[in-house]
Each structure stands twice: as structure tokens, then as C-alpha cells.
Design a protein around this motif. Structure first.
Motif, PDB file in Angstrom:
ATOM      1  N   GLU A  96      38.000  36.185  21.532  1.00  0.00           N
ATOM      2  CA  GLU A  96      38.296  34.828  21.078  1.00  0.00           C
ATOM      3  C   GLU A  96      39.356  34.251  22.010  1.00  0.00           C
ATOM      4  N   LEU A  97      38.958  33.305  22.858  1.00  0.00           N
ATOM      5  CA  LEU A  97      39.881  32.736  23.829  1.00  0.00           C
ATOM      6  C   LEU A  97      40.879  31.809  23.145  1.00  0.00           C
ATOM      7  N   GLY A  98      42.109  31.802  23.674  1.00  0.00           N
ATOM      8  CA  GLY A  98      43.187  31.038  23.073  1.00  0.00           C
ATOM      9  C   GLY A  98      43.248  29.599  23.554  1.00  0.00           C
ATOM     10  N   PRO A  99      44.229  28.836  23.064  1.00  0.00           N
ATOM     11  CA  PRO A  99      44.318  27.402  23.384  1.00  0.00           C
ATOM     12  C   PRO A  99      44.699  27.093  24.820  1.00  0.00           C
ATOM     13  N   VAL A 100      45.124  28.093  25.606  1.00  0.00           N
ATOM     14  CA  VAL A 100      45.460  27.796  27.006  1.00  0.00           C
ATOM     15  C   VAL A 100      44.223  27.548  27.862  1.00  0.00           C
ATOM     16  N   PHE A 101      43.045  27.854  27.334  1.00  0.00           N
ATOM     17  CA  PHE A 101      41.826  27.661  28.119  1.00  0.00           C
ATOM     18  C   PHE A 101      41.384  26.206  28.005  1.00  0.00           C
ATOM     19  N   THR A 102      42.062  25.389  28.756  1.00  0.00           N
ATOM     20  CA  THR A 102      41.811  23.960  28.804  1.00  0.00           C
ATOM     21  C   THR A 102      42.317  23.445  30.143  1.00  0.00           C
ATOM     22  N   ASN A 103      42.132  22.155  30.420  1.00  0.00           N
ATOM     23  CA  ASN A 103      42.576  21.608  31.697  1.00  0.00           C
ATOM     24  C   ASN A 103      44.071  21.316  31.706  1.00  0.00           C
ATOM     25  N   PHE A 104      44.557  20.615  30.695  1.00  0.00           N
ATOM     26  CA  PHE A 104      45.979  20.289  30.590  1.00  0.00           C
ATOM     27  C   PHE A 104      46.558  21.021  29.390  1.00  0.00           C
ATOM     28  N   VAL A 105      47.598  21.798  29.624  1.00  0.00           N
ATOM     29  CA  VAL A 105      48.298  22.490  28.547  1.00  0.00           C
ATOM     30  C   VAL A 105      49.694  21.895  28.415  1.00  0.00           C
ATOM     31  N   LEU A 106      50.000  21.354  27.245  1.00  0.00           N
ATOM     32  CA  LEU A 106      51.354  20.910  26.952  1.00  0.00           C
ATOM     33  C   LEU A 106      52.073  22.042  26.236  1.00  0.00           C
ATOM     34  N   ALA A 107      52.985  22.689  26.928  1.00  0.00           N
ATOM     35  CA  ALA A 107      53.782  23.774  26.342  1.00  0.00           C
ATOM     36  C   ALA A 107      55.081  23.161  25.836  1.00  0.00           C
ATOM     37  N   ASP A 108      55.062  22.707  24.592  1.00  0.00           N
ATOM     38  CA  ASP A 108      56.205  21.985  24.040  1.00  0.00           C
ATOM     39  C   ASP A 108      57.323  22.956  23.681  1.00  0.00           C
TER      40      ASP A 108
END
Length: 332
Positions: A96-108
Motif C-alpha cells: 500500500e503506497l503512501g501519500p508521498v507518491f504524488t507530484n507535489f508533496v507539501l510537508a507541513d
């Protein structure tokens, strides 16, 4: 002509950001430079100065997948990169891939995460891949981590390790707006929050990033970038003895590479097919400020990384066609 058209596209992106973000023109430009150069961006500022809004607006103007991750002290690596899940019906594990697998990651508020999470983020940022259950998963293209941190928080905060800070191409400082800008913010928000138009998509952004990487950089411009970085490592040897007591560790070779990558992107935004020394000079604070490790003496004297970079920019001379190699090193 091609560079001019590509520059118009990027300036159009800046215009859309300015519809929403009032003031902070230089800071916004540095973020777009980072995007075009394919690097990662660290935003630092007090609460309420539109750090998160800036990144969300950029994601709206560029039609790509976007995820926001709120970093907290109880996060574990699997919360962001994913994990193995046992399927009893098939008696086997799935990934199950996590939320970082996207183009833009906002690490707040990235500095709220503990060491194990920072280690996982380091692999994501440096290698653009994730290892789960003995398998390696590549990040999509384009891929950009935009992280925020609050400089005044002390509760539940883990300072970013130097190795991770070095992975950010730029560190952008977001300060309070001027009175006139704040009045404009209040006026705009009272009539409904403005929305940016889409300017780019993932394919076009990837093409522009590849185009930026082909911008010509003269060897003298490269020497100027290296001269600035070397001055942070061996200031005594180069005659900057007044700066040496404040520097514990200078910038790494990634800083030299970052200065050139950022200069290429900056040149493309302005419609040029070549970088000039002024591009490096303009972007040096954003590229260098987070890579310098200062001494306790600097803290006691109130000397910041920006103060040191400013002195170096004043004293390491920009090259000119008639200059020789040895003349790059300024003396005052």
C-alpha cells in the motif's frame, strides 16, 4: 525565440501566483526557480504568513497531483511512504503506497517529525524512490517536496539534520507583509479569495525542466559559483578571516551544483538561453543560507547565515570577460 516563449510561460505562472499571494515577489520567484530546476524547497516563516497557501496555489496553477502531509511527533515512516498489508483472503502481502507518491508533496511543519520519518523523507528526496518490503518504487515525474517550518516553535520540534537540509535546493524566508500589502490582503479576502488559473500540466512542466537543464553556463560563471562555495569552507585561506570565526562547516558541492541549476532556471524564466554571473549572485542567499553551519560565536554575536552570504557576495567579485581566473577572489 524558443527560450523567449518558455520564459513567457513561466512568467505567466508567476503572474497567477501573484493573483493570490500579495507581496513576497522575490520569495515567489525563488520558489518557481526551484520548481523549474527540479529541486526541493524549504519555506521558513512565522505562522500566518501564507507559506501553505503559496504552495497550494502553485499546485493549483500547475495541474499535477498534490498531497499535503501534516507532520507530527507521532508519525512513523509507513504513514508517509506506505507499508505491506496482509490479505488474509489470498494469504499474501500487498504493498500500500503512501501519500508521498504524488507530484507535489507539501510537508507541513516538517521539523515536527522524528528521526525515523526524517530518514524516510531523506531517501524520498535524495533518491526519488522508496523501498518497501524489499521492493523499490520510483517517484512520479515531476516530483517536488515543498516543506514548511516555523522558526519559533520549540515544543515537539526536531531540528532537521544537516544532511537533509542539504537536499533542499533553496530555503525561502517568508516574513510578515508590509502594511500596504496587508491592507491589500484584507481587501482581496473581503470580496472572496482569488483563484489562480491553470498554466502548466505535468508533461509541459517536465519539458520545461529539461529545457532549463540545457541553458548554457559559461565556465567563468561556474567558477564564480564555486568561488562563493569555497569561500564558505576555507575563509581563512582566502583572506576572509573576519568571517571564519562564525563558520563551523561550509557548504557542500551540492551548493555549487545548486547555484548553477538555479541560475539556469532563473535565466529561462527571463527568456535567456544562457546564465550570467548576476543570476548566481541573485540566488546565492536562497541556495546557501541553509547549508552553512554556524558557530556558537555567531549565535552570541547575532550573526546569521544571510549576513555571512551577503559579505561573501560583496567580496567575491563577479567575473567579467576581461578578468582572469585569479581575479575572482575579492579582497577588501
Amino acid at each position: 525565440m524558443l527560450r523567449h516563449r518558455e520564459g513567457e510561460v513561466m512568467r505567466g505562472l508567476l503572474w497567477e501566483l501573484k493573483k493570490v499571494i500579495v507581496g513576497h515577489e522575490q520569495e515567489t520567484e525563488e520558489i518557481v526557480v526551484c520548481l523549474l530546476a527540479g529541486g526541493h524547497c524549504l519555506l521558513e516563516g512565522l505562522p500566518g504568513v501564507a507559506k501553505t497557501l503559496t504552495i497550494k496555489t502553485l499546485a493549483e496553477a500547475v495541474d499535477v497531483d498534490f498531497t499535503r502531509i501534516q507532520f507530527t511527533p507521532d508519525l512513523v515512516p509507513s504513514d508517509i511512504v506506505g507499508t505491506r498489508i496482509y490479505r488474509a483472503s489470498r494469504e499474501e502481502f500487498d504493498i500500500e503506497l503512501g501519500p508521498v507518491f504524488t507530484n507535489f508533496v507539501l510537508a507541513d511543519e516538517i521539523n515536527r517529525a522524528p528521526a525515523k520519518v526524517q530518514s524516510a523523507m531523506l531517501e524520498v528526496m535524495a533518491e526519488r524512490q522508496v523501498s518497501i518490503g524489499g521492493q523499490t518504487w520510483a517517484m512520479p515525474r515531476p516530483f517536488l517536496v515543498m516543506a514548511t517550518q516555523n522558526p519559533i516553535e520549540t515544543e515537539g520540534v526536531y531540528p532537521l539534520p544537516e544532511a537533509q537540509r542539504d537536499r533542499f535546493l533553496v530555503k525561502v524566508l517568508i516574513n510578515y507583509p508590509q502594511a500596504g500589502d496587508e491592507l491589500e490582503i484584507v481587501r482581496r479576502m473581503s470580496t472572496g479569495a482569488p483563484k489562480p488559473k491553470q498554466v502548466l500540466d505535468a508533461e509541459k512542466l517536465t519539458q520545461l525542466q529539461e529545457s532549463a537543464s540545457q541553458v548554457y553556463v559559461d565556465p567563468l560563471v561556474m567558477e564564480y559559483a564555486v568561488a562563493l562555495v569555497m569561500a564558505t569552507r576555507t575563509p581563512n585561506e582566502l583572506g576572509f578571516s573576519d568571517i571564519a570565526p562564525y563558520l563551523a562547516v561550509g557548504a557542500s558541492p551540492r551548493a555549487s551544483l545548486g547555484l548553477i541549476a538555479a541560475a539556469r532556471a532563473f535565466a529561462l524564466i527571463h527568456g535567456r538561453g544562457y546564465a550570467v554571473p548576476e543570476d548566481v549572485h541573485h540566488l546565492a542567499p536562497a541556495v546557501l543560507r541553509h547549508r552553512l553551519v554556524l558557530t556558537y560565536e555567531a549565535l552570541a554575536d547575532g550573526v546569521t547565515a544571510d549576513d555571512i552570504v551577503t559579505k561573501l557576495l560583496d567580496r567575491v567579485h563577479q567575473p567579467r570577460p576581461a578578468k582572469t581566473r585569479s581575479s575572482l577572489w575579492g579582497r577588501s
